[in-house]
Scaffold this motif. Structure first.
Motif, PDB file in Angstrom:
ATOM      1  N   ASP A  93      33.025  -6.353   3.471  1.00 20.37           N
ATOM      2  CA  ASP A  93      33.661  -6.708   2.193  1.00 20.37           C
ATOM      3  C   ASP A  93      32.635  -6.696   1.174  1.00 20.37           C
ATOM      4  OD1 ASP A  93      36.425  -7.113   3.192  1.00 20.37           O
ATOM      5  OD2 ASP A  93      35.705  -8.868   3.675  1.00 20.37           O
ATOM      6  N   ILE A  94      31.376  -7.377   1.537  1.00 21.08           N
ATOM      7  CA  ILE A  94      30.252  -7.313   0.670  1.00 21.08           C
ATOM      8  C   ILE A  94      29.996  -5.939   0.292  1.00 21.08           C
ATOM      9  CG2 ILE A  94      27.739  -7.640   0.402  1.00 21.08           C
ATOM     10  CD1 ILE A  94      28.296 -10.305   2.494  1.00 21.08           C
ATOM     11  N   GLY A  95      29.670  -4.880   1.226  1.00 18.90           N
ATOM     12  CA  GLY A  95      29.210  -3.430   1.014  1.00 18.90           C
ATOM     13  C   GLY A  95      30.560  -2.897   0.114  1.00 18.90           C
ATOM     14  N   LEU A  96      31.816  -3.008   0.262  1.00 21.81           N
ATOM     15  CA  LEU A  96      32.821  -2.758  -0.887  1.00 21.81           C
ATOM     16  C   LEU A  96      32.619  -3.292  -2.260  1.00 21.81           C
ATOM     17  CD1 LEU A  96      35.460  -1.409  -1.184  1.00 21.81           C
ATOM     18  CD2 LEU A  96      36.736  -3.160  -0.551  1.00 21.81           C
ATOM     19  N   TYR A  97      32.445  -4.527  -2.296  1.00 28.31           N
ATOM     20  CA  TYR A  97      32.158  -4.757  -3.860  1.00 28.31           C
ATOM     21  C   TYR A  97      31.006  -4.637  -4.464  1.00 28.31           C
ATOM     22  CZ  TYR A  97      36.635  -7.833  -3.258  1.00 28.31           C
ATOM     23  OH  TYR A  97      38.004  -7.920  -3.307  1.00 28.31           O
ATOM     24  N   VAL A  98      30.099  -4.560  -3.734  1.00 25.04           N
ATOM     25  CA  VAL A  98      28.610  -4.256  -4.367  1.00 25.04           C
ATOM     26  C   VAL A  98      28.846  -2.712  -4.855  1.00 25.04           C
ATOM     27  CG1 VAL A  98      26.502  -3.900  -3.858  1.00 25.04           C
ATOM     28  CG2 VAL A  98      27.307  -6.152  -3.215  1.00 25.04           C
ATOM     29  N   SER A  99      29.392  -1.833  -3.690  1.00 20.20           N
ATOM     30  CA  SER A  99      29.385  -0.578  -4.194  1.00 20.20           C
ATOM     31  C   SER A  99      30.207  -0.397  -5.444  1.00 20.20           C
ATOM     32  CB  SER A  99      30.146   0.162  -2.991  1.00 20.20           C
ATOM     33  OG  SER A  99      29.204   0.012  -1.845  1.00 20.20           O
ATOM     34  N   LEU A 100      31.542  -1.283  -5.446  1.00 25.66           N
ATOM     35  CA  LEU A 100      32.188  -0.781  -6.572  1.00 25.66           C
ATOM     36  C   LEU A 100      31.661  -1.413  -7.795  1.00 25.66           C
ATOM     37  CD1 LEU A 100      35.783  -2.647  -5.553  1.00 25.66           C
ATOM     38  CD2 LEU A 100      35.473  -0.101  -6.073  1.00 25.66           C
ATOM     39  N   PHE A 101      30.829  -2.445  -7.904  1.00 29.24           N
ATOM     40  CA  PHE A 101      29.910  -2.894  -8.931  1.00 29.24           C
ATOM     41  C   PHE A 101      28.869  -1.611  -9.206  1.00 29.24           C
ATOM     42  CE2 PHE A 101      26.208  -5.318 -10.463  1.00 29.24           C
ATOM     43  CZ  PHE A 101      26.719  -5.437 -11.682  1.00 29.24           C
ATOM     44  N   ALA A 102      28.302  -1.009  -8.381  1.00 29.40           N
ATOM     45  CA  ALA A 102      27.271  -0.075  -8.336  1.00 29.40           C
ATOM     46  C   ALA A 102      27.874   1.193  -9.183  1.00 29.40           C
ATOM     47  CB  ALA A 102      26.513   0.276  -7.190  1.00 29.40           C
ATOM     48  N   ILE A 103      29.020   1.623  -8.572  1.00 34.40           N
ATOM     49  CA  ILE A 103      29.644   2.732  -9.140  1.00 34.40           C
ATOM     50  C   ILE A 103      29.937   2.509 -10.756  1.00 34.40           C
ATOM     51  CG2 ILE A 103      31.921   4.177  -9.169  1.00 34.40           C
ATOM     52  CD1 ILE A 103      31.908   3.820  -5.997  1.00 34.40           C
ATOM     53  N   GLY A 104      30.669   1.234 -10.809  1.00 33.70           N
ATOM     54  CA  GLY A 104      30.807   1.064 -12.435  1.00 33.70           C
ATOM     55  C   GLY A 104      29.633   1.053 -13.344  1.00 33.70           C
ATOM     56  N   HIS A 105      28.434   0.463 -12.902  1.00 35.67           N
ATOM     57  CA  HIS A 105      27.609   0.316 -13.896  1.00 35.67           C
ATOM     58  C   HIS A 105      26.660   1.629 -13.877  1.00 35.67           C
ATOM     59  CE1 HIS A 105      24.143  -0.093 -10.947  1.00 35.67           C
ATOM     60  NE2 HIS A 105      24.855  -1.445 -10.550  1.00 35.67           N
ATOM     61  N   SER A 106      26.501   2.348 -12.702  1.00 38.70           N
ATOM     62  CA  SER A 106      25.875   3.790 -12.495  1.00 38.70           C
ATOM     63  C   SER A 106      26.603   4.850 -13.637  1.00 38.70           C
ATOM     64  CB  SER A 106      25.853   4.175 -11.476  1.00 38.70           C
ATOM     65  OG  SER A 106      25.185   3.517 -10.446  1.00 38.70           O
ATOM     66  N   THR A 107      27.881   4.797 -13.557  1.00 37.67           N
ATOM     67  CA  THR A 107      28.829   5.686 -14.343  1.00 37.67           C
ATOM     68  C   THR A 107      28.518   5.604 -15.943  1.00 37.67           C
ATOM     69  OG1 THR A 107      30.478   5.847 -12.700  1.00 37.67           O
ATOM     70  CG2 THR A 107      31.001   6.541 -14.886  1.00 37.67           C
ATOM     71  N   THR A 108      28.594   4.282 -16.301  1.00 32.93           N
ATOM     72  CA  THR A 108      28.623   4.181 -17.832  1.00 32.93           C
ATOM     73  C   THR A 108      27.234   4.143 -18.241  1.00 32.93           C
ATOM     74  OG1 THR A 108      28.848   1.697 -17.444  1.00 32.93           O
ATOM     75  CG2 THR A 108      30.678   2.979 -18.203  1.00 32.93           C
ATOM     76  N   MET A 109      26.112   3.910 -17.466  1.00 32.85           N
ATOM     77  CA  MET A 109      24.686   3.906 -17.734  1.00 32.85           C
ATOM     78  C   MET A 109      24.291   5.224 -17.914  1.00 32.85           C
ATOM     79  SD  MET A 109      21.195   3.055 -15.599  1.00 32.85           S
ATOM     80  CE  MET A 109      21.585   4.687 -14.720  1.00 32.85           C
ATOM     81  N   ILE A 110      24.675   6.312 -16.929  1.00 34.22           N
ATOM     82  CA  ILE A 110      24.198   7.624 -17.067  1.00 34.22           C
ATOM     83  C   ILE A 110      24.873   8.385 -18.156  1.00 34.22           C
ATOM     84  CG2 ILE A 110      23.984   9.791 -15.913  1.00 34.22           C
ATOM     85  CD1 ILE A 110      23.744   8.380 -13.204  1.00 34.22           C
ATOM     86  N   LEU A 111      26.318   8.011 -18.278  1.00 31.97           N
ATOM     87  CA  LEU A 111      26.955   9.059 -19.312  1.00 31.97           C
ATOM     88  C   LEU A 111      26.389   8.224 -20.607  1.00 31.97           C
ATOM     89  CD1 LEU A 111      30.597   8.962 -17.737  1.00 31.97           C
ATOM     90  CD2 LEU A 111      28.993  10.897 -17.852  1.00 31.97           C
ATOM     91  N   GLY A 112      26.476   6.978 -20.684  1.00 35.38           N
ATOM     92  CA  GLY A 112      26.040   6.445 -22.137  1.00 35.38           C
ATOM     93  C   GLY A 112      24.892   7.099 -22.707  1.00 35.38           C
ATOM     94  N   VAL A 113      23.940   7.066 -21.743  1.00 28.51           N
ATOM     95  CA  VAL A 113      22.568   7.479 -22.235  1.00 28.51           C
ATOM     96  C   VAL A 113      22.370   9.087 -22.356  1.00 28.51           C
ATOM     97  CG1 VAL A 113      20.050   7.851 -21.675  1.00 28.51           C
ATOM     98  CG2 VAL A 113      21.132   5.692 -21.040  1.00 28.51           C
ATOM     99  N   TYR A 114      23.076   9.651 -21.421  1.00 30.85           N
ATOM    100  CA  TYR A 114      23.298  11.182 -21.810  1.00 30.85           C
ATOM    101  C   TYR A 114      24.026  11.627 -23.063  1.00 30.85           C
ATOM    102  CZ  TYR A 114      23.793  16.135 -20.786  1.00 30.85           C
ATOM    103  OH  TYR A 114      23.560  17.410 -20.602  1.00 30.85           O
ATOM    104  N   PHE A 115      25.112  11.015 -23.469  1.00 32.45           N
ATOM    105  CA  PHE A 115      25.877  11.173 -24.423  1.00 32.45           C
ATOM    106  C   PHE A 115      25.424  10.359 -25.566  1.00 32.45           C
ATOM    107  CE2 PHE A 115      28.830  12.728 -21.260  1.00 32.45           C
ATOM    108  CZ  PHE A 115      28.928  14.344 -21.666  1.00 32.45           C
ATOM    109  N   ASN A 116      24.421   9.599 -25.716  1.00 36.67           N
ATOM    110  CA  ASN A 116      24.007   8.728 -26.642  1.00 36.67           C
ATOM    111  C   ASN A 116      24.960   7.722 -27.293  1.00 36.67           C
ATOM    112  OD1 ASN A 116      21.756   7.815 -28.424  1.00 36.67           O
ATOM    113  ND2 ASN A 116      22.324   9.162 -29.817  1.00 36.67           N
ATOM    114  N   VAL A 117      25.691   7.289 -26.423  1.00 36.87           N
ATOM    115  CA  VAL A 117      26.823   6.107 -26.559  1.00 36.87           C
ATOM    116  C   VAL A 117      26.293   4.737 -26.307  1.00 36.87           C
ATOM    117  CG1 VAL A 117      29.163   5.581 -26.277  1.00 36.87           C
ATOM    118  CG2 VAL A 117      28.598   8.081 -26.292  1.00 36.87           C
ATOM    119  N   GLY A 118      25.906   4.231 -27.520  1.00 36.56           N
ATOM    120  CA  GLY A 118      25.560   2.667 -27.155  1.00 36.56           C
ATOM    121  C   GLY A 118      26.622   1.761 -27.828  1.00 36.56           C
ATOM    122  N   ILE A 119      26.473   0.378 -27.405  1.00 34.98           N
ATOM    123  CA  ILE A 119      27.286  -0.730 -27.929  1.00 34.98           C
ATOM    124  C   ILE A 119      26.507  -1.728 -28.147  1.00 34.98           C
ATOM    125  CG2 ILE A 119      28.929  -2.544 -27.371  1.00 34.98           C
ATOM    126  CD1 ILE A 119      30.074  -0.655 -25.172  1.00 34.98           C
TER     127      ILE A 119
END
Length: 248
Positions: A93-119
């Motif tokens: 369960d720990i692995g599942l939730y930590v993986s979901l968190f990692a997938i989420g922040h990795s996706t928007t971090m990489i796409l946000g910087v690559y496409f220069n989308v900041g909040i």
């Protein structure tokens, strides 16, 4: 003669008997307050910023270091992670939730910087503070009592991971990094973030494993989550105050 504890007021005696996890929350809370001026200014470390602005090309190790440093010093990310695993006992369960968190922040971090989308940095960090509040309330069973429904904790972890990733992207955009070698450097930064997350997770799990074996865990779990909720509200207040000061 009375012992030392007997000489103290009752609230002080109770505080001294708090488990280590609650003292950890208070320490993080104190660090957040001491770092309030930096948080409100919302600037990255000048030494790091100057170094990154001066280099170009693929520089994997420096970006791995920066990613790990940000995660290890990001008390808002660590607080949310603490809340996510608070009542998780099985490694699966720990692995599942930590993986979901990692997938989420990795996706928007990489796409946000690559496409220069900041909040706006203050607003995204206020949302991250709210994620800490949400997780504390979820651990306290507040949504079930108030509304009679239980939010999908897996979906919430993924969604808040996306917001945390935008927070990371905002920090990286402040570095004004060169476009030369951007993708490899971003991936290296993300690797550093994950390494920092794993180190923080290891420390949390060791502390939680010890605390859960004590008789006071069930008794103090409520207090710990209330402390986490308060810390989240403080983070929200700090960032909204910064937004008003610097943008209104």
């Amino acid at each position: 003669m009375p012992g030392f504890l007997e000489l103290l007021p009752t609230p002080a005696r109770r505080a001294l008997r708090w488990p280590a996890a609650i003292w950890l929350f208070l320490a993080l809370f104190a660090l957040a307050l001491m770092g309030a001026s930096d948080a409100l200014a919302h600037g990255v470390t000048q030494g790091d910023k100057g170094y990154i602005q001066e280099i170009s090309g693929v520089k994997l190790l420096p970006f791995v270091y920066l990613g790990a440093k940000h995660m290890m010093t990001g008390y808002d990310h660590i607080l949310f992670l603490f809340g996510v695993i608070f009542f998780l006992y099985r490694l699966k369960d720990i692995g599942l939730y930590v993986s979901l968190f990692a997938i989420g922040h990795s996706t928007t971090m990489i796409l946000g910087v690559y496409f220069n989308v900041g909040i706006n940095a203050f607003l995204i960090d206020a949302i991250i503070g709210l994620s800490v509040v949400y997780k504390a309330l979820d651990n306290l069973g507040a949504f079930q009592r108030w509304f009679g429904v239980q939010p999908d904790t897996r979906a919430a972890t993924l969604i808040f991971g996306l917001f945390h990733g935008f927070g990371l992207a905002t920090k990286i955009l402040e570095y004004e990094i060169s476009s030369d070698g951007l993708v490899p450097n971003l991936l290296a930064f993300n690797v550093g973030v994950e390494l920092g997350q794993l180190l923080a997770l290891a420390v949390i799990l060791i502390g939680m494993s010890y605390w859960r074996r004590t008789a006071g865990f069930a008794r103090h779990a409520y207090t710990a989550n209330v402390a986490m909720m308060c810390a989240g509200f403080v983070l929200v207040g700090m960032q909204l105050a910064g937004y008003v000061v610097f943008h209104v």
